[in-house]
Motif scaffolding. Structure first.
Motif, PDB file in Angstrom:
ATOM      1  N   LEU A  20     233.134  44.901 106.736  1.00 25.70           N
ATOM      2  CA  LEU A  20     231.920  45.082 105.944  1.00 25.70           C
ATOM      3  C   LEU A  20     231.590  46.570 105.830  1.00 25.70           C
ATOM      4  O   LEU A  20     231.997  47.375 106.678  1.00 25.70           O
ATOM      5  CB  LEU A  20     230.752  44.350 106.608  1.00 25.70           C
ATOM      6  N   ASP A  21     230.833  46.917 104.814  1.00 25.47           N
ATOM      7  CA  ASP A  21     230.433  48.324 104.690  1.00 25.47           C
ATOM      8  C   ASP A  21     229.427  48.664 105.789  1.00 25.47           C
ATOM      9  O   ASP A  21     228.770  47.782 106.364  1.00 25.47           O
ATOM     10  CB  ASP A  21     229.826  48.577 103.301  1.00 25.47           C
ATOM     11  N   GLU A  22     229.323  49.941 106.082  1.00 29.64           N
ATOM     12  CA  GLU A  22     228.491  50.401 107.198  1.00 29.64           C
ATOM     13  C   GLU A  22     227.032  49.986 107.050  1.00 29.64           C
ATOM     14  O   GLU A  22     226.371  49.624 108.032  1.00 29.64           O
ATOM     15  CB  GLU A  22     228.580  51.920 107.317  1.00 29.64           C
ATOM     16  N   ARG A  23     226.515  50.021 105.845  1.00 24.78           N
ATOM     17  CA  ARG A  23     225.113  49.671 105.612  1.00 24.78           C
ATOM     18  C   ARG A  23     224.844  48.207 105.970  1.00 24.78           C
ATOM     19  O   ARG A  23     223.855  47.871 106.633  1.00 24.78           O
ATOM     20  CB  ARG A  23     224.767  49.923 104.146  1.00 24.78           C
ATOM     21  N   THR A  24     225.754  47.300 105.557  1.00 26.65           N
ATOM     22  CA  THR A  24     225.593  45.874 105.854  1.00 26.65           C
ATOM     23  C   THR A  24     225.675  45.622 107.354  1.00 26.65           C
ATOM     24  O   THR A  24     224.885  44.866 107.917  1.00 26.65           O
ATOM     25  CB  THR A  24     226.663  45.045 105.121  1.00 26.65           C
ATOM     26  N   ARG A  25     226.658  46.282 108.011  1.00 25.68           N
ATOM     27  CA  ARG A  25     226.785  46.120 109.462  1.00 25.68           C
ATOM     28  C   ARG A  25     225.526  46.563 110.177  1.00 25.68           C
ATOM     29  O   ARG A  25     225.076  45.942 111.136  1.00 25.68           O
ATOM     30  CB  ARG A  25     227.988  46.917 109.981  1.00 25.68           C
ATOM     31  N   LYS A  26     224.934  47.651 109.706  1.00 23.20           N
ATOM     32  CA  LYS A  26     223.713  48.170 110.319  1.00 23.20           C
ATOM     33  C   LYS A  26     222.573  47.162 110.199  1.00 23.20           C
ATOM     34  O   LYS A  26     221.817  46.939 111.155  1.00 23.20           O
ATOM     35  CB  LYS A  26     223.330  49.493 109.667  1.00 23.20           C
ATOM     36  N   PHE A  27     222.434  46.550 109.026  1.00 24.58           N
ATOM     37  CA  PHE A  27     221.387  45.555 108.827  1.00 24.58           C
ATOM     38  C   PHE A  27     221.586  44.351 109.764  1.00 24.58           C
ATOM     39  O   PHE A  27     220.633  43.841 110.345  1.00 24.58           O
ATOM     40  CB  PHE A  27     221.364  45.083 107.366  1.00 24.58           C
ATOM     41  N   VAL A  28     222.826  43.920 109.904  1.00 23.23           N
ATOM     42  CA  VAL A  28     223.120  42.771 110.773  1.00 23.23           C
ATOM     43  C   VAL A  28     222.795  43.105 112.229  1.00 23.23           C
ATOM     44  O   VAL A  28     222.159  42.327 112.945  1.00 23.23           O
ATOM     45  CB  VAL A  28     224.599  42.345 110.639  1.00 23.23           C
TER      46      VAL A  28
END
Length: 551
Positions: A20-28
């Motif tokens: 996943l892109d870094e932004r999505t991983r951060k949200f998760v």
């Protein structure tokens, strides 16, 4: 289907989450999914449920049990249906991360996974009497208690009435439905000779005609007709259909709702003689009736035991039964289940849990039971100061220290009658409180050991220490409120004691999961708030900044 432990619990190199892109991983990682994956999911013991599956390794492996249980907890946390839960797992990476399923090529769930798992729990419970899910929810709660270092010495209890989802029926409706169900069951077998003059029960409109459209006739007459049909049907069928649940319910309702007169006629029993355990609706034969706090309840009752300290609280015990099960019985069962304690613990409950027997049982198990009140007529606290000799069955002295000149003991009732000199009691300032009654030449007091125990307990409850503990109990009343408002416990979409308890258990698991996630978030917030960054400038040479993290 064979049991296979879940091997996909760690993120692998080809894990979908890493792609996943870094932004999505951060949200998760900043969402509830992180706490669920790190705290809730690892607490699930999937091996406990291996008995639900075959031990033949050649058969098809099961879906991961810990992922199923975790998913059903999430279902209750977010108030989802089974279909909505499956859609969330398939489409929302947070659910996959929480359940450790991001490494699977395809998600290990189908549209029948959850219902089949509940069915396995149900059938195993019927076969063995063992409730695996109940055991697991309480075991997970104890893991949370240790994880968050909650002091287990103080617990509080409360109960909640759980409504059955079945329709409220009148006597006429119950009897008619049982007869109609039996007639339809016989009709399916093709044994039409048993249905003489009862074919009208097969008509879909007959129910409305009998119950609603004939209101000009006395209800007693209609009730009598159906009772006679039911009686005739059971006589015609004999024991040939005894295994059918419809036949068993028909026999049950006849036993509960009718009686045989001296002339040998079968008639409706008087309403006052109908037991609360009687059949309330054929679609939910386990549901019972109870009137509590001026309200009628049809269904079940749950008891909640919450462990609490100044940091947090977790539901560490619960029970679920028909609603005729009393709070006092729940209290006794809870104490017996906890057993002998190495260190004394305190259980706080309301007055409905109180009884001298429960207090004595708690004392034997090194448990201090504190209730906000006692049921029944209350003695005066001064009566706690009577002194008895239970070996010689004598009253040794009264609260003022006076010794009676004669004591009579009634063994059957456990009552002591102590006789005093009239002059001793006539002007005693405690006479109105101790219960002494004046006669012509003497005075007497009637007292029992149980009355002295109750008075001693009342005296203890009036101290400041117990007033504080009683206030702590009030917080547990929030649990029934949450179960009603957020968990919708009164609209469980299944019927029967065992089936509805399975759904109730997941609701308890969801409440504990929310509490655990909230505690984890609060601990993390406190931790980061207490970290201080200090820049220390040294005087030698160039100013060098040193970063010091002080927790």
């Amino acid at each position: 289907m064979a049991f296979k432990p879940n091997e996909y619990q760690q993120i692998t190199m080809d894990d979908r989450f890493l792609n996943l892109d870094e932004r999505t991983r951060k949200f998760v990682l900043n969402s509830w999914a992180k706490g669920f994956a790190d705290i809730i999911f690892p607490a699930i013991n999937e091996k406990r449920f291996s008995v639900l599956y075959s031990d033949n390794p050649a058969s098809r492996p099961n879906s991961p049990v810990n992922a199923i249980i975790g998913a059903l907890i999430l279902k209750e946390m977010f108030n989802l249906t089974d279909d909505e839960l499956l859609a969330s797992i398939l489409c929302d990476v947070r659910f996959q991360y929480a359940l450790h399923t991001t490494s699977f090529k395809s998600q290990p769930f189908s549209d029948r996974t959850f219902s089949r798992f509940r069915e396995r729990l149900y059938l195993y419970n019927l076969e063995t009497g063992r409730d695996l899910l109940h055991e697991e929810m309480e075991a997970m709660a104890n893991v949370f208690v240790k994880y968050f270092d909650i002091n287990p010495s103080v617990k509080r209890m409360d109960s909640i009435m759980v409504s059955s989802s079945c329709k409220k029926m009148s006597r006429l409706e119950i009897l008619y439905t049982c007869v109609a169900n039996m007639v339809k069951a016989v009709y399916k077998t093709g044994e039409y000779e048993h249905l003489k003059n009862m074919e009208h029960y097969l008509d879909e409109d007959d129910r409305n005609k009998t119950i609603y459209h004939r209101k000009n006739e006395e209800i007693t007459k209609r009730l009598q007709e159906i009772i006679e049909d039911a009686y005739t049907l059971t006589k015609e069928l004999g024991e040939a259909y005894a295994e059918l649940p419809e036949y068993q319910l028909l026999q049950r309702v006849l036993k509960e709702q009718t009686e045989i007169t001296a002339e040998g006629k079968i008639v409706p029993v008087e309403k006052e003689k109908i037991s609360p355990d009687s059949l309330q609706n054929p679609s939910d034969p386990d549901a019972t009736y109870r009137k509590k706090a001026g309200k009628d309840h049809k269904g079940y009752v749950a008891n909640i035991l919450e462990t609490i300290d100044e940091k947090a609280s977790i539901i560490t015990g619960y029970d679920y039964d028909v609603n005729t099960h009393s709070d006092s019985s729940f209290c006794k069962g809870t104490i017996e289940k906890l057993g002998k304690q190495e260190k004394e613990i305190t259980i706080i409950a309301d007055g409905a849990y109180s009884s001298i027997e429960n207090i004595e049982l708690a004392d034997k198990n090194n448990i201090e039971l504190i209730t906000t009140a006692l049921i029944g007529k209350l003695p005066d606290e001064i009566q706690s100061e009577f002194e008895l000799n239970e070996v010689t069955h004598e009253v040794v002295k009264c609260p003022r220290g006076e010794k009676p000149y004669k004591t009579r003991y009634y063994e059957k009732s456990g009552l002591y009658r102590a006789s005093f000199n009239k002059k001793t009691c006539e002007h005693c300032p405690l006479r109105e409180k101790c219960g002494a009654k004046l006669q012509k030449k003497s005075a007497y007091v009637l007292i029992t050991a149980k009355t002295i125990q109750r008075a001693s307990y009342l005296k203890k409850m009036s101290t400041e220490k117990y007033s504080v503990l009683q206030k702590i109990r009030n917080g547990v009343e929030g649990i029934p409120s949450i179960l009603r408002r957020k968990s919708h416990v009164d609209v469980i979409p299944v019927r029967g004691l065992v089936r509805s308890k399975i759904w109730f258990s997941f609701k308890i698991g969801a409440i504990n999961a929310k509490k655990a996630l909230k505690m984890a978030a609060e601990m993390a917030a406190v931790f980061y708030k207490n970290i201080k960054v200090r820049f220390i400038l040294t005087k030698s040479g160039k100013n060098q900044a040193k970063l010091s993290l002080v927790a």
